[in-house]
Design an enzyme around this catalytic site. Sequence first.
Site, mmCIF file in Angstrom:
data_model
loop_
_atom_site.group_PDB
_atom_site.id
_atom_site.type_symbol
_atom_site.label_atom_id
_atom_site.label_comp_id
_atom_site.label_asym_id
_atom_site.label_seq_id
_atom_site.Cartn_x
_atom_site.Cartn_y
_atom_site.Cartn_z
ATOM 1 N N SER A 38 0.824 -1.206 0.000
ATOM 2 C CA SER A 38 0.000 0.000 0.000
ATOM 3 C C SER A 38 0.860 1.259 0.000
ATOM 4 C CB SER A 38 -0.959 0.000 1.187
ATOM 5 O OG SER A 38 -0.257 -0.089 2.414
ATOM 6 N N GLU A 39 2.013 1.227 0.706
ATOM 7 C CA GLU A 39 2.950 2.352 0.670
ATOM 8 C C GLU A 39 4.395 1.871 0.754
ATOM 9 O OE1 GLU A 39 -0.774 4.446 2.034
ATOM 10 O OE2 GLU A 39 0.354 2.870 3.069
ATOM 11 N N THR A 40 5.262 2.624 0.107
ATOM 12 C CA THR A 40 6.710 2.468 0.192
ATOM 13 C C THR A 40 7.282 3.835 0.501
ATOM 14 O OG1 THR A 40 6.745 0.653 -1.404
ATOM 15 C CG2 THR A 40 8.808 1.843 -1.073
#
Length: 284
Positions: free
Chosen positions: A54-56
Amino acid sequence: MTTSGTTGSSPRRFAQIDVFAGPACSGNPLAVVLDAEGLTDDLMQRFARWTNLSETTFLLPPTQPGADYRVRIFTPSGELPFAGHPTLGSCHAWASGRPEPVPDRIVQECAAGLVEVRTTAAGYAFAAPPLLRSGPVDRQLRDELAAALGLSPDDIRDAQWVDNGPGWVAALLDSAQAVLDVPLPSGPLKVGIVGPHPPGAPYDFEVRAFFPESSGVIEDPVTGSLNAGIAQWLIGTGQALEHYTVHQGTAVGADGRVVIDRDRDGTIWVGGAAVTRIQGEVRL
């Protein structure tokens, strides 16, 4: 990973963090690239798409006075000014790589500004940023929310904008079970739903978060930014106590645990555990 046409292939420190975790691998995973200087926007975006989380996040030296580090937050499809679980996970990764003792208060720089993070018994907690949009939704949007969630308008006890960057709107339902019974919704809005657990339950509220991606609507395992906005709403309107706990992720097999606290000065803190599950190097 070696990518043709990149800025280079020097190894960079990498970690994958389990954020808001209970048992092992039960929270929201976050990929973190430390020492991210020199990476182009395009490469950051491509790597975030490649991790498929979902996020990096990418950690950089700060540019604002008083900040300890700077973070850039990418989803597979774009950059976010702020997000909650990337804030806690990035802080954990930054602190884990320091030879010096970790200070009690840490200041993160992100596109939304400076965000204060403090150490807690459970891990870390961030100070909820100001809401960019707040207040009740209009009747038309309330009806649209009900339709998207497969509910009647009367099933929604209250609905508010709780946008601190990602664009969240939230609906309060009668119970945690009502929250869990909602099918995967449709529509372009980033929607959070919240409902109280019965007295004596291990948690005070159940939360779910939905957001659109190119592949369709996705449910997030555990969402710091949404919980920050909901806390400002519910505590501010007297619908929640100044200290409460949240469970999130049940519908997607997660066991996310969020702790909310409001200080005497009114600051709301959103906290939880962060644990490094993978550590090594990437070549970009």
